[in-house]
Design an enzyme around this catalytic site. Structure first.
Site, PDB file in Angstrom:
ATOM      1  CB  SER A   7      47.154  42.175  49.018  1.00 57.57           C
ATOM      2  OG  SER A   7      46.482  42.988  48.102  1.00 57.57           O
ATOM      3  CB  CYS A  26      47.288  45.691  52.391  1.00 54.03           C
ATOM      4  SG  CYS A  26      46.475  45.757  50.781  1.00 54.03           S
ATOM      5  CB  CYS A  82      50.273  48.915  49.692  1.00 51.98           C
ATOM      6  SG  CYS A  82      48.984  48.181  48.644  1.00 51.98           S
ATOM      7  CG  HIS A 123      51.894  44.478  50.419  1.00 52.99           C
ATOM      8  ND1 HIS A 123      51.010  43.712  51.133  1.00 52.99           N
ATOM      9  CD2 HIS A 123      51.140  45.335  49.693  1.00 52.99           C
ATOM     10  CE1 HIS A 123      49.778  44.088  50.842  1.00 52.99           C
ATOM     11  NE2 HIS A 123      49.825  45.096  49.980  1.00 52.99           N
ATOM     12  CG  HIS A 150      43.021  38.879  48.998  1.00 55.04           C
ATOM     13  ND1 HIS A 150      41.763  38.674  49.494  1.00 55.04           N
ATOM     14  CD2 HIS A 150      42.919  39.986  48.206  1.00 55.04           C
ATOM     15  CE1 HIS A 150      40.941  39.603  49.030  1.00 55.04           C
ATOM     16  NE2 HIS A 150      41.621  40.420  48.255  1.00 55.04           N
TER      17      HIS A 150
HETATM   18  P1  CND Z   1      39.193  45.993  52.443  1.00 57.87           P
HETATM   19  O1  CND Z   1      38.805  44.614  52.745  1.00 57.87           O
HETATM   20  O2  CND Z   1      39.595  46.904  53.545  1.00 57.87           O
HETATM   21  O3  CND Z   1      38.013  46.728  51.627  1.00 57.87           O
HETATM   22  C1  CND Z   1      37.154  46.058  50.744  1.00 57.87           C
HETATM   23  C2  CND Z   1      35.767  46.681  50.871  1.00 57.87           C
HETATM   24  O4  CND Z   1      34.922  46.055  49.915  1.00 57.87           O
HETATM   25  C3  CND Z   1      35.118  46.481  52.239  1.00 57.87           C
HETATM   26  O5  CND Z   1      34.698  47.734  52.746  1.00 57.87           O
HETATM   27  C4  CND Z   1      33.944  45.543  51.958  1.00 57.87           C
HETATM   28  O6  CND Z   1      32.821  45.783  52.784  1.00 57.87           O
HETATM   29  C5  CND Z   1      33.637  45.880  50.503  1.00 57.87           C
HETATM   30  N1  CND Z   1      32.933  44.791  49.789  1.00 57.87           N
HETATM   31  C6  CND Z   1      33.107  43.447  49.910  1.00 57.87           C
HETATM   32  N2  CND Z   1      32.275  42.790  49.080  1.00 57.87           N
HETATM   33  C7  CND Z   1      31.556  43.734  48.421  1.00 57.87           C
HETATM   34  C8  CND Z   1      30.539  43.681  47.439  1.00 57.87           C
HETATM   35  N3  CND Z   1      30.098  42.514  46.950  1.00 57.87           N
HETATM   36  N4  CND Z   1      30.020  44.852  46.982  1.00 57.87           N
HETATM   37  C9  CND Z   1      30.447  46.049  47.471  1.00 57.87           C
HETATM   38  N5  CND Z   1      31.417  46.164  48.412  1.00 57.87           N
HETATM   39  C10 CND Z   1      31.969  45.015  48.878  1.00 57.87           C
HETATM   40  O7  CND Z   1      40.375  45.883  51.358  1.00 57.87           O
HETATM   41  P2  CND Z   1      41.519  46.923  50.906  1.00 57.87           P
HETATM   42  O8  CND Z   1      40.934  48.262  50.725  1.00 57.87           O
HETATM   43  O9  CND Z   1      42.733  46.722  51.745  1.00 57.87           O
HETATM   44  O10 CND Z   1      41.862  46.258  49.457  1.00 57.87           O
HETATM   45  C11 CND Z   1      40.890  46.258  48.443  1.00 57.87           C
HETATM   46  C12 CND Z   1      41.323  45.352  47.303  1.00 57.87           C
HETATM   47  O11 CND Z   1      42.493  45.905  46.695  1.00 57.87           O
HETATM   48  C13 CND Z   1      41.719  43.933  47.734  1.00 57.87           C
HETATM   49  O12 CND Z   1      41.287  43.003  46.756  1.00 57.87           O
HETATM   50  C14 CND Z   1      43.232  43.997  47.756  1.00 57.87           C
HETATM   51  O13 CND Z   1      43.812  42.713  47.598  1.00 57.87           O
HETATM   52  C15 CND Z   1      43.470  44.882  46.558  1.00 57.87           C
HETATM   53  C16 CND Z   1      44.833  45.478  46.436  1.00 57.87           C
HETATM   54  C17 CND Z   1      45.286  45.777  45.166  1.00 57.87           C
HETATM   55  C18 CND Z   1      46.533  46.333  44.999  1.00 57.87           C
HETATM   56  C19 CND Z   1      46.994  46.728  43.632  1.00 57.87           C
HETATM   57  O14 CND Z   1      48.148  47.107  43.458  1.00 57.87           O
HETATM   58  N6  CND Z   1      46.105  46.705  42.636  1.00 57.87           N
HETATM   59  C20 CND Z   1      47.351  46.563  46.107  1.00 57.87           C
HETATM   60  N7  CND Z   1      46.913  46.238  47.351  1.00 57.87           N
HETATM   61  C21 CND Z   1      45.654  45.731  47.529  1.00 57.87           C
HETATM   62 ZN    ZN Z   2      48.176  46.185  49.268  1.00 56.32          ZN
END
Ligand code: CND
Ligand code: ZN
Ligand code: ZN
Length: 416
Positions: A89, A87, A215, A108, A92
């Site tokens: 995260s 993921c 997740c 995770h 990150h």
């Molecule tokens: P992933 O990196 O696969 O997707 C992110 C997407 O965002 C990509 O397709 C990028 O091209 C796009 N992107 C980047 N910058 C921009 C921008 N400026 N404008 C538009 N699109 C953009 O990530 P993921 O899907 O695995 O995770 C997404 C987020 O969710 C990430 O920050 C992760 O840390 C978070 C997350 C949150 C939780 C929770 O419980 N809230 C759990 N796990 C992950």
């Molecule tokens: Zn996650």
């Protein structure tokens, strides 16, 4: 009379072997284990040496090491991880965009089988198929007692110490203690988690798929159906089309949204977004105007009913808020905020009535709902296959990270 009693029929060697094989198979099925995994049962109470990906330092790729995993203490469960997704995260943590103490074992989004249990554990037993939960459900804290919310007080996000409840770790490598990550640390063949952070799932669940319920899928899908509670006929915008964002698109569709506008700067994500239910796809880089103004234009000047930020950037969180209807619109933050970041916000965005929410792990009360989501997957209520673009052996973990960083993968699942 004795002499006339019928002699018991003697079984041939072949028949005896068949019977033993049958019994063995029955016993293995009863414990939910496959042949070859049986030996894990004899490891109870002992330190296990196994393979893990250790992140020693920030901004350095994790390395595959042999680590020692201590037996579970009271109310803890040791799990043999069989499949784990990568993921954003996790990435990150490596880049410093999510604070965590090093050295650590990340990961995770996983599924596995219980290897052994500590004293007092009653809800799972060795052999059970499980998903480790990065948000526990203790059942006692203010949130767990409330009908709303899911962020149990025992969660590791608030504590962020990288230690188990007793202030120690269960992992060592080369004589050094390794930190846990979000209480689950699934980039390891074996991990130890608190009983409150384990969900027992269907015995027939394919672990290499349902690990995503640990997740990405649940987080994204739940943001729409659980946190926002998207209504049929509504218009939604999803910012970010990774594994989590595409699951939000699926959630909006399942909730009956009539328009789902998918937003990403990587247009190679658009075909998959359409497959998952997006009705339109927009690349902010194609416009001179800010994306919130583009979305207002697309909705006849009204804004969307629901917007979701699934990237993890301050500017897109604000843009998503500004994209929704100024009074009845709801915006949900799903992307992990960068550490030490602050909003510089026009208060009018909220004064007029918009609702701004955050959603962790999809808002699901985890032990109650994760098993149900697995059953729904088994009942074909949603798909996970389109989210899994790559499956790699665990040793290739850094290739998996690279696929994510270059935008080539949605989810890579690592198998041991
Ligand atoms: P992933 O990196 O696969 O997707 C992110 C997407 O965002 C990509 O397709 C990028 O091209 C796009 N992107 C980047 N910058 C921009 C921008 N400026 N404008 C538009 N699109 C953009 O990530 P993921 O899907 O695995 O995770 C997404 C987020 O969710 C990430 O920050 C992760 O840390 C978070 C997350 C949150 C939780 C929770 O419980 N809230 C759990 N796990 C992950
Ligand atoms: Zn996650
Ligand atoms: Zn709780």
């Amino acid at each position: 009379m004795r002499g006339t009693r019928k002699q018991p029929t003697l079984l041939t060697n072949k028949e005896i072997k068949q019977a033993i094989d049958f019994l063995k198979q029955t016993e293995l099925r009863a414990t939910g284990l496959q042949l070859g995994e049986r030996s894990t049962m004899s490891t109870a109470g002992k330190v296990i040496k196994c393979k893990a990906a250790v992140a020693w330092e920030i901004k350095k790729p994790p390395s595959i090491e042999q680590i020692e995993v201590a037996p579970p203490k009271a109310h803890e469960v040791r799990i043999k991880i069989l499949a784990v997704g990568i993921c954003r995260s996790d990435d990150h943590v490596l880049t410093g965009a999510l604070a965590a103490p090093f050295p650590l074992v990340m990961g995770h989004e996983s599924a596995g089988v219980v290897e052994s249990i500590g004293e007092g554990v009653t809800s799972v037993k060795p052999g059970d198929k499980v998903i480790p939960l990065f948000i526990p459900q203790c059942g006692k804290c203010r949130t767990c007692r409330s009908a709303r919310g899911n962020l149990c007080t025992e969660n590791f996000l608030g504590r962020n110490s990288g230690l188990m409840c007793d202030g120690t770790t269960r992992f060592t490598c080369k004589g050094k203690s390794l930190h846990h990550f979000m209480g689950v640390s699934s980039f390891s063949e074996y991990t130890v988690v608190h009983e409150n952070a384990v969900a027992k799932i269907d015995d027939d669940a394919p672990l290499e798929k349902v690990c995503l319920i640990g997740c990405g899928f649940s987080t994204g899908y739940g943001a729409a159906v659980q946190t926002a509670q998207v209504e049929p006929g509504s218009t939604c915008a999803v910012f970010g089309l990774g594994g989590v964002g595409l699951s939000t698109v699926m959630g909006c569709k399942a909730a009956g949204a009539s328009r789902i506008i998918a937003v990403d700067i990587n247009k190679s994500k658009f075909p998959k977004a359409k497959e998952m239910g997006a009705t339109e796809c927009v690349n902010p880089l194609d416009f001179k105007k800010p994306i919130n103004e583009v979305l207002f234009d697309m909705t006849g000047g009204e804004g969307v009913d629901y917007s979701f930020e699934v990237i993890g950037r301050i500017d897109t969180m604000t843009a998503a808020l500004a994209s929704c209807h100024n009074n009845i619109g709801t915006s949900v933050i799903v992307g992990a905020p960068p550490p030490d970041s602050q909003f510089n916000l026009d208060p009018m965005l909220l004064f007029t009535g918009r609702t701004w929410k955050g959603s962790v792990f999809g808002g699901w009360k985890t032990r109650d709902y994760i098993p149900k989501l697995v059953s729904d997957f088994m009942g074909k209520k949603f798909m996970l296959d389109p989210l899994i673009t790559h499956t790699l052996p665990f040793d290739n973990i850094n290739e998996g990270f690279e696929l994510l960083r270059t935008g080539k993968s949605i989810r890579t699942v690592l198998t041991f």
